[in-house]
Design a protein around this motif. Structure first.
Motif, PDB file in Angstrom:
ATOM      1  N   LEU A 202       0.802  -1.018  -0.138  1.00 16.11           N
ATOM      2  CA  LEU A 202       0.033   0.100   0.268  1.00 16.11           C
ATOM      3  C   LEU A 202       0.953   1.401  -0.002  1.00 16.11           C
ATOM      4  CD1 LEU A 202      -2.675  -0.913   2.748  1.00 16.11           C
ATOM      5  CD2 LEU A 202      -2.729  -1.284   0.269  1.00 16.11           C
ATOM      6  N   GLY A 203       2.018   1.364  -0.668  1.00 12.04           N
ATOM      7  CA  GLY A 203       2.619   2.318  -0.823  1.00 12.04           C
ATOM      8  C   GLY A 203       3.897   2.596   0.231  1.00 12.04           C
ATOM      9  N   GLU A 265      -5.736  -3.655   8.122  1.00 13.53           N
ATOM     10  CA  GLU A 265      -5.171  -2.482   7.119  1.00 13.53           C
ATOM     11  C   GLU A 265      -5.052  -2.860   5.807  1.00 13.53           C
ATOM     12  OE1 GLU A 265      -1.170  -1.700   8.257  1.00 13.53           O
ATOM     13  OE2 GLU A 265      -1.534  -1.110  10.268  1.00 13.53           O
ATOM     14  N   MET A 266      -5.153  -4.289   5.412  1.00 15.81           N
ATOM     15  CA  MET A 266      -5.307  -4.429   4.045  1.00 15.81           C
ATOM     16  C   MET A 266      -6.528  -4.261   3.614  1.00 15.81           C
ATOM     17  SD  MET A 266      -3.405  -5.611   1.666  1.00 15.81           S
ATOM     18  CE  MET A 266      -1.945  -6.615   2.014  1.00 15.81           C
ATOM     19  N   ILE A 267      -7.657  -4.249   4.268  1.00 15.56           N
ATOM     20  CA  ILE A 267      -9.050  -4.115   3.891  1.00 15.56           C
ATOM     21  C   ILE A 267      -9.266  -2.587   3.605  1.00 15.56           C
ATOM     22  CG2 ILE A 267     -11.378  -3.926   4.464  1.00 15.56           C
ATOM     23  CD1 ILE A 267     -11.114  -6.884   5.636  1.00 15.56           C
ATOM     24  N   LEU A 268      -8.619  -1.968   4.523  1.00 10.59           N
ATOM     25  CA  LEU A 268      -8.630  -0.248   4.692  1.00 10.59           C
ATOM     26  C   LEU A 268      -8.029  -0.158   3.133  1.00 10.59           C
ATOM     27  CD1 LEU A 268      -7.716   1.361   8.051  1.00 10.59           C
ATOM     28  CD2 LEU A 268      -9.724   1.789   6.720  1.00 10.59           C
ATOM     29  N   GLY A 269      -6.704  -0.418   2.730  1.00 11.50           N
ATOM     30  CA  GLY A 269      -6.204   0.062   1.947  1.00 11.50           C
ATOM     31  C   GLY A 269      -7.017  -0.282   0.565  1.00 11.50           C
ATOM     32  N   LEU A 270      -7.623  -1.456   0.398  1.00 14.04           N
ATOM     33  CA  LEU A 270      -8.515  -1.733  -0.452  1.00 14.04           C
ATOM     34  C   LEU A 270      -9.642  -0.998  -0.990  1.00 14.04           C
ATOM     35  CD1 LEU A 270      -8.266  -5.734  -0.461  1.00 14.04           C
ATOM     36  CD2 LEU A 270      -7.315  -4.343  -2.264  1.00 14.04           C
ATOM     37  N   LEU A 271     -10.264  -0.671   0.479  1.00 14.58           N
ATOM     38  CA  LEU A 271     -11.529   0.110   0.413  1.00 14.58           C
ATOM     39  C   LEU A 271     -11.081   1.545  -0.146  1.00 14.58           C
ATOM     40  CD1 LEU A 271     -13.421  -0.533   3.782  1.00 14.58           C
ATOM     41  CD2 LEU A 271     -14.246  -0.797   1.427  1.00 14.58           C
ATOM     42  N   ARG A 272      -9.689   2.060   0.306  1.00 12.85           N
ATOM     43  CA  ARG A 272      -9.503   3.420  -0.153  1.00 12.85           C
ATOM     44  C   ARG A 272      -9.258   3.412  -1.774  1.00 12.85           C
ATOM     45  NH1 ARG A 272      -4.677   3.609   3.007  1.00 12.85           N
ATOM     46  NH2 ARG A 272      -5.592   3.658   4.971  1.00 12.85           N
ATOM     47  N   ASP A 273      -8.651   2.282  -2.241  1.00  7.84           N
ATOM     48  CA  ASP A 273      -8.687   2.297  -3.726  1.00  7.84           C
ATOM     49  C   ASP A 273      -9.849   1.974  -4.279  1.00  7.84           C
ATOM     50  OD1 ASP A 273      -5.879   2.102  -3.854  1.00  7.84           O
ATOM     51  OD2 ASP A 273      -5.619   0.069  -4.136  1.00  7.84           O
ATOM     52  N   ILE A 274     -10.883   1.229  -3.851  1.00  8.73           N
ATOM     53  CA  ILE A 274     -12.264   1.408  -4.285  1.00  8.73           C
ATOM     54  C   ILE A 274     -12.977   2.692  -4.396  1.00  8.73           C
ATOM     55  CG2 ILE A 274     -14.676   0.257  -3.940  1.00  8.73           C
ATOM     56  CD1 ILE A 274     -13.115  -2.071  -2.664  1.00  8.73           C
ATOM     57  N   LEU A 275     -12.652   3.354  -3.302  1.00  7.72           N
ATOM     58  CA  LEU A 275     -13.346   4.657  -3.320  1.00  7.72           C
ATOM     59  C   LEU A 275     -12.717   5.642  -4.162  1.00  7.72           C
ATOM     60  CD1 LEU A 275     -15.373   6.360  -1.534  1.00  7.72           C
ATOM     61  CD2 LEU A 275     -13.677   6.987  -0.217  1.00  7.72           C
ATOM     62  N   ALA A 276     -11.309   5.525  -4.410  1.00  6.75           N
ATOM     63  CA  ALA A 276     -10.578   6.174  -5.321  1.00  6.75           C
ATOM     64  C   ALA A 276     -11.102   5.979  -6.711  1.00  6.75           C
ATOM     65  CB  ALA A 276      -9.269   6.079  -5.219  1.00  6.75           C
ATOM     66  N   PRO A 281     -11.599   8.276 -10.943  1.00  4.85           N
ATOM     67  CA  PRO A 281     -11.071   7.373 -11.697  1.00  4.85           C
ATOM     68  C   PRO A 281      -9.637   7.823 -12.478  1.00  4.85           C
ATOM     69  CG  PRO A 281     -13.015   7.389 -12.365  1.00  4.85           C
ATOM     70  CD  PRO A 281     -12.992   8.308 -11.387  1.00  4.85           C
ATOM     71  N   ASP A 282      -9.951   8.838 -12.989  1.00  3.81           N
ATOM     72  CA  ASP A 282      -8.875   9.549 -13.905  1.00  3.81           C
ATOM     73  C   ASP A 282      -7.754  10.087 -13.120  1.00  3.81           C
ATOM     74  OD1 ASP A 282     -10.527   8.624 -16.011  1.00  3.81           O
ATOM     75  OD2 ASP A 282     -11.659  10.341 -15.719  1.00  3.81           O
ATOM     76  N   VAL A 283      -7.804  10.473 -12.082  1.00  3.53           N
ATOM     77  CA  VAL A 283      -7.059  11.366 -11.245  1.00  3.53           C
ATOM     78  C   VAL A 283      -6.305  10.411 -10.263  1.00  3.53           C
ATOM     79  CG1 VAL A 283      -6.697  13.355  -9.860  1.00  3.53           C
ATOM     80  CG2 VAL A 283      -8.594  13.275 -11.214  1.00  3.53           C
ATOM     81  N   LEU A 284      -6.816   9.669  -9.571  1.00  5.44           N
ATOM     82  CA  LEU A 284      -6.119   8.853  -8.750  1.00  5.44           C
ATOM     83  C   LEU A 284      -5.823   7.681  -8.974  1.00  5.44           C
ATOM     84  CD1 LEU A 284      -8.540   9.898  -5.452  1.00  5.44           C
ATOM     85  CD2 LEU A 284      -6.228  10.698  -6.089  1.00  5.44           C
ATOM     86  N   GLU A 285      -4.420   7.200  -8.910  1.00  8.26           N
ATOM     87  CA  GLU A 285      -4.168   5.828  -9.211  1.00  8.26           C
ATOM     88  C   GLU A 285      -4.054   4.887  -8.027  1.00  8.26           C
ATOM     89  OE1 GLU A 285      -0.105   3.705 -11.279  1.00  8.26           O
ATOM     90  OE2 GLU A 285      -0.145   6.068 -10.205  1.00  8.26           O
ATOM     91  N   PRO A 286      -5.089   3.965  -8.082  1.00  9.82           N
ATOM     92  CA  PRO A 286      -5.027   2.876  -7.210  1.00  9.82           C
ATOM     93  C   PRO A 286      -3.735   2.234  -6.843  1.00  9.82           C
ATOM     94  CG  PRO A 286      -6.231   2.042  -9.008  1.00  9.82           C
ATOM     95  CD  PRO A 286      -5.750   3.368  -9.345  1.00  9.82           C
ATOM     96  N   TRP A 287      -3.370   2.225  -5.586  1.00  9.73           N
ATOM     97  CA  TRP A 287      -2.226   1.162  -5.205  1.00  9.73           C
ATOM     98  C   TRP A 287      -2.445  -0.275  -5.888  1.00  9.73           C
ATOM     99  CZ3 TRP A 287       1.695   3.870  -3.746  1.00  9.73           C
ATOM    100  CH2 TRP A 287       1.574   5.097  -3.186  1.00  9.73           C
ATOM    101  N   ASN A 288      -3.518  -0.624  -5.697  1.00  7.40           N
ATOM    102  CA  ASN A 288      -3.628  -2.199  -6.389  1.00  7.40           C
ATOM    103  C   ASN A 288      -4.265  -2.110  -7.605  1.00  7.40           C
ATOM    104  OD1 ASN A 288      -3.353  -3.925  -3.741  1.00  7.40           O
ATOM    105  ND2 ASN A 288      -4.357  -2.131  -3.061  1.00  7.40           N
ATOM    106  N   ALA A 289      -3.428  -1.383  -8.620  1.00  5.07           N
ATOM    107  CA  ALA A 289      -3.895  -1.324 -10.030  1.00  5.07           C
ATOM    108  C   ALA A 289      -3.914  -2.416 -10.622  1.00  5.07           C
ATOM    109  CB  ALA A 289      -3.130  -0.238 -10.761  1.00  5.07           C
ATOM    110  N   ASP A 290      -3.249  -3.852 -10.421  1.00  4.92           N
ATOM    111  CA  ASP A 290      -3.450  -4.763 -10.880  1.00  4.92           C
ATOM    112  C   ASP A 290      -4.687  -5.856 -10.763  1.00  4.92           C
ATOM    113  OD1 ASP A 290      -2.209  -4.980  -8.179  1.00  4.92           O
ATOM    114  OD2 ASP A 290      -1.789  -6.940  -8.547  1.00  4.92           O
ATOM    115  N   VAL A 291      -5.364  -5.238  -9.685  1.00  3.08           N
ATOM    116  CA  VAL A 291      -6.751  -5.791  -9.543  1.00  3.08           C
ATOM    117  C   VAL A 291      -7.865  -4.924  -9.679  1.00  3.08           C
ATOM    118  CG1 VAL A 291      -6.244  -7.748  -7.976  1.00  3.08           C
ATOM    119  CG2 VAL A 291      -6.370  -5.723  -7.046  1.00  3.08           C
ATOM    120  N   ASP A 292      -7.844  -3.932 -10.500  1.00  2.55           N
ATOM    121  CA  ASP A 292      -8.826  -2.815 -10.678  1.00  2.55           C
ATOM    122  C   ASP A 292     -10.120  -3.065 -11.030  1.00  2.55           C
ATOM    123  OD1 ASP A 292      -7.879  -3.219 -13.266  1.00  2.55           O
ATOM    124  OD2 ASP A 292      -8.360  -0.714 -13.523  1.00  2.55           O
TER     125      ASP A 292
END
Ligand SMILES: [Zn+2]
Length: 347
Positions: A202-203, A265-276, A281-292
């Motif tokens: 998660l960066g 913590e992992m769930i928090l990171g994924l939720l943050r990505d999902i929200l982003a 979607p065009d501005v924020l790059e998700p950490w977990n881009a490989d499972v977008d």
């Protein structure tokens, strides 16, 4: 290892180098900024530079540099929390005891073999208020050979009386390109592996360095599966399966609390990505881009306001497990129920 490893932290590095080269080293410093961007590394390098006997400190080659690097220099002390007598594990907070024994009793002595006496307090947000208060006198009347380095992700978690007596250095967050560069310089791995490591941690580079990437990948897999299950529409979700999964996470090995915290913590990171991905979607790059794809599917079922509520619930659960010592498996069970209530929640 030299200052070059701290890419993206030019301002902080410049200021430390200037202090060393001018000989005007402060008695106390606070390194603050997000997790995993190089604060602890900088503290180690600064300690090395303070003890270094070479020409361009830290030279990395003299006996002093070498000893600090191996963590065996008698004048560089990293303050450790006490061990809990019943569990044998480190306590979560640093109280008066360790500060008294490891810092105060030595702070006015001469260095044994080095140029200075250096104390490093990492994770300083875990230092209790009484322990900080006991440090104040040392901060007020620093002996000229003593340097205290306080490292924390959260400046505001420290008492203002302490903050005002220290030189403060901000470490900034790193973008993905900078993280990739640092990781490949240190680990020397291929580009694809880098992105995966950055995602999985998660960066937080600190974590990526010593990550057991397979264990992290497994943890992410189960967190993703968990969120997919939780976000199923009413009637379709298999709550029994979710509860079984929660119990499995909590019951793994003998270190349930740490496992559950890692999972949350992992769930928090994924939720943050999902929200982003839902919001920008065009501005924020998700950490977990490989499972977008999977993340987008979860996001579309959850909805933005539900996701925000869900983030709060998970944060509270993590706090309960980490700080209030609630039963990890009960906390996870009730989290399942309460998260289900946020799916598709309006308003
Ligand atoms: Zn040296």
């Amino acid at each position: 290892m030299d200052w070059g490893i701290l890419q993206g932290q030019d301002a902080a590095v410049e200021s430390l180098r200037r202090d060393i080269s001018s000989g005007r080293v402060g008695g106390a410093y606070i390194f603050f900024g997000p997790e995993g961007v190089g604060k602890a590394t900088a503290a180690g390098l600064f300690a090395r530079a303070l003890e270094c006997e070479g020409e361009a400190p830290p030279c990395g080659a003299c006996p002093a540099c070498e000893k600090v690097g191996r963590g065996v220099h008698p004048d560089v002390i990293t303050v450790r929390p006490e061990k809990d007598k019943s569990t044998g594990q480190d306590r979560k907070t640093i109280g008066v005891g360790p500060i008294r024994e490891q810092v105060l009793q030595r702070a006015h002595q001469r260095p044994q073999e080095g140029r200075r006496l250096v104390f490093i307090v990492d994770n300083a947000h875990t230092v209790t208020l009484p322990a900080f208060n006991s440090l104040l006198k040392t901060l007020e009347e620093p002996s000229p050979d003593t340097v205290l380095i306080i490292v924390t992700p959260n400046l505001h978690a420290l008492p203002p009386t302490v903050v005002s007596r220290c030189r403060r250095l901000r470490f900034r967050s790193l973008n993905r390109a900078e993280q990739r560069e640092i990781l490949s310089a240190v680990l020397g791995e291929g580009e694809a592996d880098m992105d995966r490591l950055i995602s999985l941690s998660l960066g937080r580079l600190g974590q990526a360095f010593d990550a057991d990437s397979r264990a992290l990948a497994e943890q992410r897999e189960s967190a993703l599966e968990f969120l997919e299950g939780v976000s199923e529409p009413p009637g379709k979700a298999d709550e029994a399966a979710l509860l079984t999964m929660a119990a499995a996470v909590a019951g793994r090995g003998g270190s349930a609390r740490r496992d559950v915290l890692g999972f949350l913590e992992m769930i928090l990171g994924l939720l943050r990505d999902i929200l982003a991905l839902e919001v920008a979607p065009d501005v924020l790059e998700p950490w977990n881009a490989d499972v977008d794809k999977a993340l987008r599917a979860i996001g579309s079922r959850w909805g933005v306001s539900g996701l925000i509520q869900a983030l709060d619930r998970v944060r509270f659960a993590a706090r309960d497990v980490g700080e209030i010592n609630t039963n990890p498996s009960l906390t996870l069970e009730s989290l399942v129920i309460s998260l289900r209530g946020t799916v598709g929640a309006g308003g």
